[in-house]
Each structure stands twice: as structure tokens, then as C-alpha cells.
Design an enzyme around this catalytic site. Structure first.
Site, PDB file in Angstrom:
ATOM      1  N   TYR A 133       0.812  -1.222   0.000  1.00 42.49           N
ATOM      2  CA  TYR A 133       0.000   0.000   0.000  1.00 42.49           C
ATOM      3  C   TYR A 133       0.843   1.269   0.000  1.00 42.49           C
ATOM      4  O   TYR A 133       0.302   2.365  -0.060  1.00 42.49           O
ATOM      5  CB  TYR A 133      -0.915   0.025   1.228  1.00 42.49           C
ATOM      6  CG  TYR A 133      -2.165  -0.782   1.047  1.00 42.49           C
ATOM      7  CD1 TYR A 133      -2.110  -2.164   0.912  1.00 42.49           C
ATOM      8  CD2 TYR A 133      -3.414  -0.170   1.009  1.00 42.49           C
ATOM      9  CE1 TYR A 133      -3.252  -2.916   0.742  1.00 42.49           C
ATOM     10  CE2 TYR A 133      -4.567  -0.909   0.836  1.00 42.49           C
ATOM     11  CZ  TYR A 133      -4.482  -2.279   0.704  1.00 42.49           C
ATOM     12  OH  TYR A 133      -5.621  -3.014   0.536  1.00 42.49           O
ATOM     13  N   LYS A 180       3.513 -14.568   5.338  1.00 39.18           N
ATOM     14  CA  LYS A 180       3.895 -15.459   4.242  1.00 39.18           C
ATOM     15  C   LYS A 180       5.437 -15.472   4.223  1.00 39.18           C
ATOM     16  O   LYS A 180       6.079 -15.240   3.186  1.00 39.18           O
ATOM     17  CB  LYS A 180       3.304 -14.930   2.921  1.00 39.18           C
ATOM     18  CG  LYS A 180       3.432 -15.861   1.744  1.00 39.18           C
ATOM     19  CD  LYS A 180       2.424 -16.979   1.722  1.00 39.18           C
ATOM     20  CE  LYS A 180       2.699 -17.919   0.562  1.00 39.18           C
ATOM     21  NZ  LYS A 180       1.918 -19.161   0.626  1.00 39.18           N
ATOM     22  N   ASP A 213      -2.338 -18.088   3.586  1.00 39.36           N
ATOM     23  CA  ASP A 213      -3.240 -18.932   2.785  1.00 39.36           C
ATOM     24  C   ASP A 213      -3.888 -19.994   3.663  1.00 39.36           C
ATOM     25  O   ASP A 213      -5.091 -20.255   3.574  1.00 39.36           O
ATOM     26  CB  ASP A 213      -2.512 -19.540   1.571  1.00 39.36           C
ATOM     27  CG  ASP A 213      -1.109 -20.028   1.885  1.00 39.36           C
ATOM     28  OD1 ASP A 213      -0.624 -19.781   2.999  1.00 39.36           O
ATOM     29  OD2 ASP A 213      -0.487 -20.656   1.010  1.00 39.36           O
ATOM     30  N   ASP A 237      -6.485  -6.446   4.681  1.00 43.06           N
ATOM     31  CA  ASP A 237      -7.559  -5.978   3.805  1.00 43.06           C
ATOM     32  C   ASP A 237      -8.369  -7.170   3.306  1.00 43.06           C
ATOM     33  O   ASP A 237      -9.596  -7.194   3.371  1.00 43.06           O
ATOM     34  CB  ASP A 237      -6.941  -5.218   2.623  1.00 43.06           C
ATOM     35  CG  ASP A 237      -7.990  -4.687   1.664  1.00 43.06           C
ATOM     36  OD1 ASP A 237      -8.988  -4.114   2.144  1.00 43.06           O
ATOM     37  OD2 ASP A 237      -7.824  -4.859   0.441  1.00 43.06           O
TER      38      ASP A 237
END
Ligand code: ATP
Length: 348
Positions: A133, A180, A213, A237
Site C-alpha cells: 500500500y 507469508k 493462505d 484488507d
């Protein structure tokens, strides 16, 4: 009716799309709750985004920046960001400008509303200023674009601290850092290291790490295993929209953008152009954001009155908007909340 004793100056950005409809519903409810609890509001209204550009030639007028800087509290409806082109997101720009580093999104069931996971009560704490972002994208050569993911020790440490402080203060049991780091070893690796360091100072709060995930799958299988999800900006988000579906959808979930100086309260949802101007939008998400705002400005009795009225309408289930299975419009829903707040059975 109680005489108003205290006036709060609040910057109001009604937004576009469904923004003006949900904002006007929320303002009417806040005014009524305030009048009954001795609180008055002075709303300082500003457009932002395309509407503002048409009128002033600026996407965010200087007067709006000044107003937020002075009032330190804003209530904001959604503002459309053009997809794949055009001006930068107004939300992201305001978060950067006022260093609103923490995005706080409680995901909780409302009474009476049938949902997939009754009794769910989890919180997303999302870092609000870094990550992809940061808006640092450029064309390397035609056909190749590079976007920079920015993760800093300072940003990661302060959002982790925010999550753990909240857990300690509100007796929440568990914080999961979502990452991640198996792929983004340096950036998400740094985020995790900061979370671990902060966690050491909060031995009473259980600390865990889940890969993003896997988190999506785990959330759908059993969201009750989570209490506070501590995330970077982009994962937060995406997980927010996913989690909103557990409690009835985007029309319900509130949010707060918090910094050390200022705070902007806004729903998780966007401007929903598909239903704009049709009296179909659910104002609950913005209303619950306003409840967070009322607690923030130390007007908890007013907040509780609003929340009690809202919950009464959901408990009765007769005047709900279409997104949550009802047949009523935005205005009728707001009227029902106003009426419920007047009812002697609703304790403020
Ligand atoms: P953004 O990227 O700007 O956050 P989004 O992709 O999350 O936006 P929304 O504009 O929030 O998209 O809309 C997604 C879907 O949810 C649309 O079908 C929209 O009608 C619905 N929706 C969003 N907010 C509400 C609301 N307050 N009441 C009813 N439906 C809503």
C-alpha cells in the site's frame, strides 16, 4: 430529554456511492442518541475524491486536512478509488498523512441475525501504512512493472504492540501473527521477528503464527480458533472482507483508523456503486464505526444507547436491509433504530 452539555467537533466525509445515504442515516441516529444523553455534535462536512475535485480542483482539499488536524476525529463514508488508473486512494492518503498506523476491525455477530458462525467474536488488527500500500510502483520497461513492498521494524513493532496492548487491556487471550514468511523471507520475516519480540513482553497472551493462505482455510473451517489476527496491510484488507461474511457481510463490519494524534472511523466496505442511490445500503457498518468513535471520544453512554437500539432492531428482525435478508430500505432501517432507542425496553 436531557439538555446537551458537551459539544464534539467532528469532521464528516459523507463519501460517494452509498456514502451519503449511510452517513445521513448514521448522523440522524447519533443526533438523537446525543440529545438523549447530553452530547451534541458539530459536524464539519467535506467532500473528497472525484466530488471534491469537481468542486475545488483537489482530491483532498486543504480545508479537509486542516479540519481533521484540528478536530482529531473524523467519521468517513466510503470514497471511490478508480481501478487500475486515476488518482491515489483517498483512504490510503489520509492514513499516511495522519499516521493512522493501526486499523482496528472487530468482527462480531449481531443478536438475532442468522449467520454461519453464531457467537463469533474476533478482531483484525491491520498495519495501515506500509506493505504494498505504500503505492511505490513503476514501469521498469514496457510490459514489466515493479511494486515495492515496504515492511519496517518500526511499523511492525508498533502494530504488534497495539495488538498486544489491546489484548492485555481487554482480556483477549490469543494473538495470531499472519504472514507469508516462507516466501517473503526478508519482509514478512522482519514482521514476524518484530511480533515475536513484542509477544515476549506479554506472557499472559498466547502468541501463534499462521501462514496467510492456510489462515483463509482455517478461518472458513473454524474461525473460533482465532481471537486477534495481527496482519500486515494487504493480508488484513483481504481477510477483513472474508471475515465480514462470517457475521453477515460487508454491510455490518466497522473499522477505526487510529494514530497517536488523530482517528478516522470508517466501515470496512467500499462505495458499493451497484446499490448506490437506491435506498438499499445497510448503514450498520458505518453506525458501528460511529459507536467505536463515541467510545474513543469518551462518550460511552451515547455509544451504548446507539448499540442497544441497533441490536434491538436486529433482535426483532422485522426492519432489516436486503443484504441481511430483510426487505427494508436504508431510511426505514434508520427509523427503526431511532424508534428502538426511544423504547423503554432498550436500556442505554
Ligand atoms: P473497496 O475495494 O472500495 O473496499 P469492495 O471491493 O470491498 O470496495 P464494496 O464497494 O464494499 O466493494 O462492495 C462489495 C459488495 O458488497 C457489493 O456487492 C456491495 O453492494 C456490497 N455492499 C458493500 N457495502 C454494503 C452495505 N453497506 N450495504 C449493503 N451491501 C453492501
Amino acid at each position: 430529554m436531557t439538555q446537551a452539555t458537551k459539544t464534539h467537533r467532528i469532521t464528516l466525509i459523507p463519501g460517494d456511492g452509498i456514502g451519503p445515504e449511510v452517513s445521513s442515516a448514521v448522523i440522524s441516529i447519533l443526533e438523537a442518541a446525543g440529545a438523549a444523553t447530553g452530547v451534541a455534535f458539530e459536524w464539519h462536512r467535506y467532500d473528497a475524491g472525484a466530488d471534491s475535485f469537481e468542486k475545488t480542483g483537489e482530491y483532498i482539499p486543504q480545508a479537509l486536512y486542516d479540519s481533521i488536524g484540528e478536530n482529531r476525529v473524523a467519521l468517513k463514508g466510503p470514497v471511490t478509488t478508480p481501478i487500475g488508473e486515476g488518482f491515489a486512494s483517498i483512504n490510503v492518503t489520509l492514513r499516511q498523512k495522519f499516521e493512522l498506523f493501526a486499523n482496528f476491525r472487530p468482527v462480531k455477530n449481531l443478536p438475532g441475525l442468522k449467520t454461519r458462525y453464531p457467537g463469533l467474536d474476533l478482531i483484525i488488527v491491520r498495519e495501515n501504512m506500509e506493505d504494498l500500500y505504500a503505492g511505490l510502483e513503476h514501469v521498469v520497461v514496457p510490459g514489466v512493472v515493479q511494486a515495492l513492498k515496504i515492511i519496517t521494524e518500526k511499523g511492525s513493532t508498533r502494530i504488534a504492540k497495539f495488538a498486544f496492548d489491546y489484548a492485555r487491556k481487554h482480556d483477549r487471550k490469543k494473538v495470531h501473527a499472519i504472514h507469508k514468511a516462507n516466501i517473503m523471507k526478508l519482509s514478512d520475516g522482519l514482521f514476524l521477528r518484530c511480533c515475536r519480540t513484542v509477544a515476549e513482553g506479554f506472557p499472559e497472551v498466547e502468541y501463534r503464527e499462521h501462514i496467510v493462505d492456510n489462515t483463509c482455510m482455517q478461518l472458513v473451517m473454524n474461525p473460533f480458533q482465532y481471537d486477534i489476527l495481527l496482519t500486515e496491510n494487504l493480508y488484513g484488507d483481504i481477510l477483513s472482507d472474508l471475515c465480514s461474511a462470517f457475521v453477515g457481510g460487508l454491510g455490518l463490519v466497522p473499522g477505526a483508523n487510529l494514530g497517536t494524534e488523530c482517528a478516522i472511523f470508517e466501515a470496512v466496505h467500499g462505495s458499493a456503486p451497484d446499490i448506490a442511490g437506491k435506498d438499499m445500503a445497510n448503514p450498520t457498518a458505518l453506525l458501528q464505526s460511529a459507536v467505536l468513535m463515541l467510545h474513543h471520544i469518551n462518550e460511552s453512554p451515547t455509544a451504548e444507547r446507539v448499540q442497544a437500539g441497533l441490536e434491538q432492531v436486529f433482535r426483532e428482525g422485522k426492519t432489516l436491509t436486503k443484504d441481511v435478508g430483510g426487505t427494508s430500505g436504508t431510511k426505514a432501517f434508520a427509523e427503526a433504530v431511532l424508534k428502538a432507542m426511544e423504547s423503554p425496553t432498550v436500556h442505554a
